[in-house]
Design an enzyme around this catalytic site. Structure first.
Site, PDB file in Angstrom:
ATOM      1  N   LYS A   9     102.121 -29.029  92.677  1.00 43.29           N
ATOM      2  CA  LYS A   9     101.631 -31.163  92.347  1.00 43.29           C
ATOM      3  C   LYS A   9     103.208 -31.257  92.475  1.00 43.29           C
ATOM      4  O   LYS A   9     104.162 -30.219  92.216  1.00 43.29           O
ATOM      5  CB  LYS A   9     101.599 -30.746  90.811  1.00 43.29           C
ATOM      6  CG  LYS A   9      99.537 -30.719  90.969  1.00 43.29           C
ATOM      7  CD  LYS A   9      98.839 -30.945  89.255  1.00 43.29           C
ATOM      8  CE  LYS A   9      97.941 -31.098  89.132  1.00 43.29           C
ATOM      9  NZ  LYS A   9      97.374 -31.599  87.833  1.00 43.29           N
ATOM     10  N   TYR A  49      89.362 -35.729  92.942  1.00 40.29           N
ATOM     11  CA  TYR A  49      89.519 -35.838  91.485  1.00 40.29           C
ATOM     12  C   TYR A  49      88.445 -36.892  90.999  1.00 40.29           C
ATOM     13  O   TYR A  49      88.271 -37.220  90.274  1.00 40.29           O
ATOM     14  CB  TYR A  49      90.505 -36.880  90.687  1.00 40.29           C
ATOM     15  CG  TYR A  49      91.613 -35.600  90.602  1.00 40.29           C
ATOM     16  CD1 TYR A  49      91.604 -34.127  90.405  1.00 40.29           C
ATOM     17  CD2 TYR A  49      92.903 -35.922  91.561  1.00 40.29           C
ATOM     18  CE1 TYR A  49      92.640 -33.329  89.861  1.00 40.29           C
ATOM     19  CE2 TYR A  49      94.198 -34.869  91.398  1.00 40.29           C
ATOM     20  CZ  TYR A  49      94.254 -33.049  90.438  1.00 40.29           C
ATOM     21  OH  TYR A  49      94.748 -32.972  90.313  1.00 40.29           O
ATOM     22  N   ASN A 112     101.449 -30.893  85.020  1.00 46.75           N
ATOM     23  CA  ASN A 112     101.595 -30.328  84.139  1.00 46.75           C
ATOM     24  C   ASN A 112     101.393 -29.009  85.722  1.00 46.75           C
ATOM     25  O   ASN A 112     100.437 -27.990  85.695  1.00 46.75           O
ATOM     26  CB  ASN A 112      99.803 -30.527  83.824  1.00 46.75           C
ATOM     27  CG  ASN A 112      98.164 -30.215  84.751  1.00 46.75           C
ATOM     28  OD1 ASN A 112      98.446 -30.483  86.049  1.00 46.75           O
ATOM     29  ND2 ASN A 112      97.537 -30.375  84.523  1.00 46.75           N
ATOM     30  N   HIS A 115      97.484 -27.104  90.184  1.00 43.43           N
ATOM     31  CA  HIS A 115      95.969 -26.976  90.038  1.00 43.43           C
ATOM     32  C   HIS A 115      95.427 -25.634  90.048  1.00 43.43           C
ATOM     33  O   HIS A 115      96.055 -25.479  91.951  1.00 43.43           O
ATOM     34  CB  HIS A 115      95.498 -28.273  91.522  1.00 43.43           C
ATOM     35  CG  HIS A 115      93.503 -28.249  91.179  1.00 43.43           C
ATOM     36  ND1 HIS A 115      92.961 -28.925  90.465  1.00 43.43           N
ATOM     37  CD2 HIS A 115      93.146 -27.751  92.923  1.00 43.43           C
ATOM     38  CE1 HIS A 115      91.695 -28.446  91.290  1.00 43.43           C
ATOM     39  NE2 HIS A 115      92.131 -27.554  92.254  1.00 43.43           N
ATOM     40  N   GLU A 126      86.935 -27.324  97.700  1.00 46.14           N
ATOM     41  CA  GLU A 126      88.232 -27.230  97.785  1.00 46.14           C
ATOM     42  C   GLU A 126      89.124 -26.729  98.687  1.00 46.14           C
ATOM     43  O   GLU A 126      90.620 -27.480  99.383  1.00 46.14           O
ATOM     44  CB  GLU A 126      88.971 -26.915  96.016  1.00 46.14           C
ATOM     45  CG  GLU A 126      88.489 -28.114  95.131  1.00 46.14           C
ATOM     46  CD  GLU A 126      88.964 -27.404  94.105  1.00 46.14           C
ATOM     47  OE1 GLU A 126      88.887 -27.790  93.136  1.00 46.14           O
ATOM     48  OE2 GLU A 126      89.503 -26.302  93.753  1.00 46.14           O
TER      49      GLU A 126
HETATM   50  P1  IDP Z   1      92.154 -28.986  85.171  1.00 47.93           P
HETATM   51  O1  IDP Z   1      93.405 -30.146  86.593  1.00 47.93           O
HETATM   52  O2  IDP Z   1      93.029 -28.037  84.125  1.00 47.93           O
HETATM   53  O3  IDP Z   1      91.210 -28.655  86.330  1.00 47.93           O
HETATM   54  P2  IDP Z   1      90.972 -31.898  84.692  1.00 47.93           P
HETATM   55  O4  IDP Z   1      89.911 -31.791  83.887  1.00 47.93           O
HETATM   56  O5  IDP Z   1      90.570 -31.463  86.448  1.00 47.93           O
HETATM   57  O6  IDP Z   1      92.052 -30.475  84.455  1.00 47.93           O
HETATM   58  O7  IDP Z   1      92.533 -33.299  85.501  1.00 47.93           O
HETATM   59  C1  IDP Z   1      92.219 -32.958  86.909  1.00 47.93           C
HETATM   60  C2  IDP Z   1      93.883 -33.276  86.264  1.00 47.93           C
HETATM   61  O8  IDP Z   1      94.007 -34.386  85.694  1.00 47.93           O
HETATM   62  C3  IDP Z   1      94.546 -32.546  85.711  1.00 47.93           C
HETATM   63  O9  IDP Z   1      94.878 -31.513  85.734  1.00 47.93           O
HETATM   64  C4  IDP Z   1      95.970 -33.577  84.975  1.00 47.93           C
HETATM   65  O10 IDP Z   1      97.202 -33.774  86.486  1.00 47.93           O
HETATM   66  C5  IDP Z   1      95.111 -35.038  85.110  1.00 47.93           C
HETATM   67  N1  IDP Z   1      94.759 -35.408  83.949  1.00 47.93           N
HETATM   68  C6  IDP Z   1      93.509 -34.627  83.130  1.00 47.93           C
HETATM   69  N2  IDP Z   1      92.813 -35.418  81.955  1.00 47.93           N
HETATM   70  C7  IDP Z   1      94.188 -36.529  81.980  1.00 47.93           C
HETATM   71  C8  IDP Z   1      94.299 -37.581  80.435  1.00 47.93           C
HETATM   72  O11 IDP Z   1      94.296 -37.529  79.550  1.00 47.93           O
HETATM   73  N3  IDP Z   1      95.927 -38.015  80.386  1.00 47.93           N
HETATM   74  C9  IDP Z   1      96.693 -37.940  82.209  1.00 47.93           C
HETATM   75  N4  IDP Z   1      95.809 -37.050  83.168  1.00 47.93           N
HETATM   76  C10 IDP Z   1      95.201 -35.798  82.520  1.00 47.93           C
END
Ligand code: IDP
Length: 151
Positions: A9, A49, A112, A115, A126
């Site tokens: 990312k 997303y 984070n 992905h 994907e």
């Molecule tokens: P993952 O990336 O660990 O699979 P997902 O729930 O699919 O998690 O969420 C996709 C991305 O959306 C996350 O990696 C993160 O960058 C963002 N995200 C998820 N939950 C939150 C939140 O509560 N606040 C802000 N960003 C979030």
């Protein structure tokens, strides 16, 4: 053999840790079978997303994925989806174990670093979303025998 999709990312690209993260996958024994830098459009992010589109932070995630180009990677290995998810760690960098990518490089839920596909079915969809067929390569890995022995 299984393939999985990783996106480095903007939080990785902007902090100049792309090499370090890619190196972790290489050292682990995952084979890079596709890799390119791309700018993500609104429409691809809305698809990628879509499970979060009702969330209040949806626009923020989308914006944060467009702050800079990203690196998309296809990685191959035995149980690659699960291996890469374990290496990534849980979504929230503050809760991710040291030793995982998010645990070592992130203190954020949103920013984070990577992905990673969460199941073989998702990985297939994907990979098609981000790569053309001829951008995924099939080539011999000389280390294969040593990496997996009789698994
Ligand atoms: P993952 O990336 O660990 O699979 P997902 O729930 O699919 O998690 O969420 C996709 C991305 O959306 C996350 O990696 C993160 O960058 C963002 N995200 C998820 N939950 C939150 C939140 O509560 N606040 C802000 N960003 C979030």
């Amino acid at each position: 053999m299984e393939k999985t999709l990783v996106i480095l990312k903007p939080s990785a690209v902007q902090r100049s840790i792309v090499g370090e993260v890619v190196s972790r996958f290489e050292k682990k024994g995952l084979q890079i079978v596709g890799m390119k830098m791309v700018s993500l459009s609104d429409s691809i992010l809305e698809e990628h997303y879509s499970h979060l589109k009702e969330k209040p932070f949806f626009k923020r995630i989308k914006d944060s994925m467009q702050v800079s180009p990203v690196i998309v990677m296809a990685l191959e290995g035995l149980e690659a989806v699960e291996v890469v998810r374990m290496m990534a760690g849980p979504t929230n960098g503050r809760k991710a174990q040291p030793g995982t990518i998010r645990g070592d490089y992130s203190v954020s839920v949103q920013e984070n670093i990577i992905h990673a596909s969460d199941s073989p079915e998702t990985a297939e969809a994907e990979l098609k979303r981000f790569f053309l067929e001829n951008e995924i390569f099939n080539y011999p890995s000389p280390a294969f025998v040593n990496l997996y022995a009789n698994d």
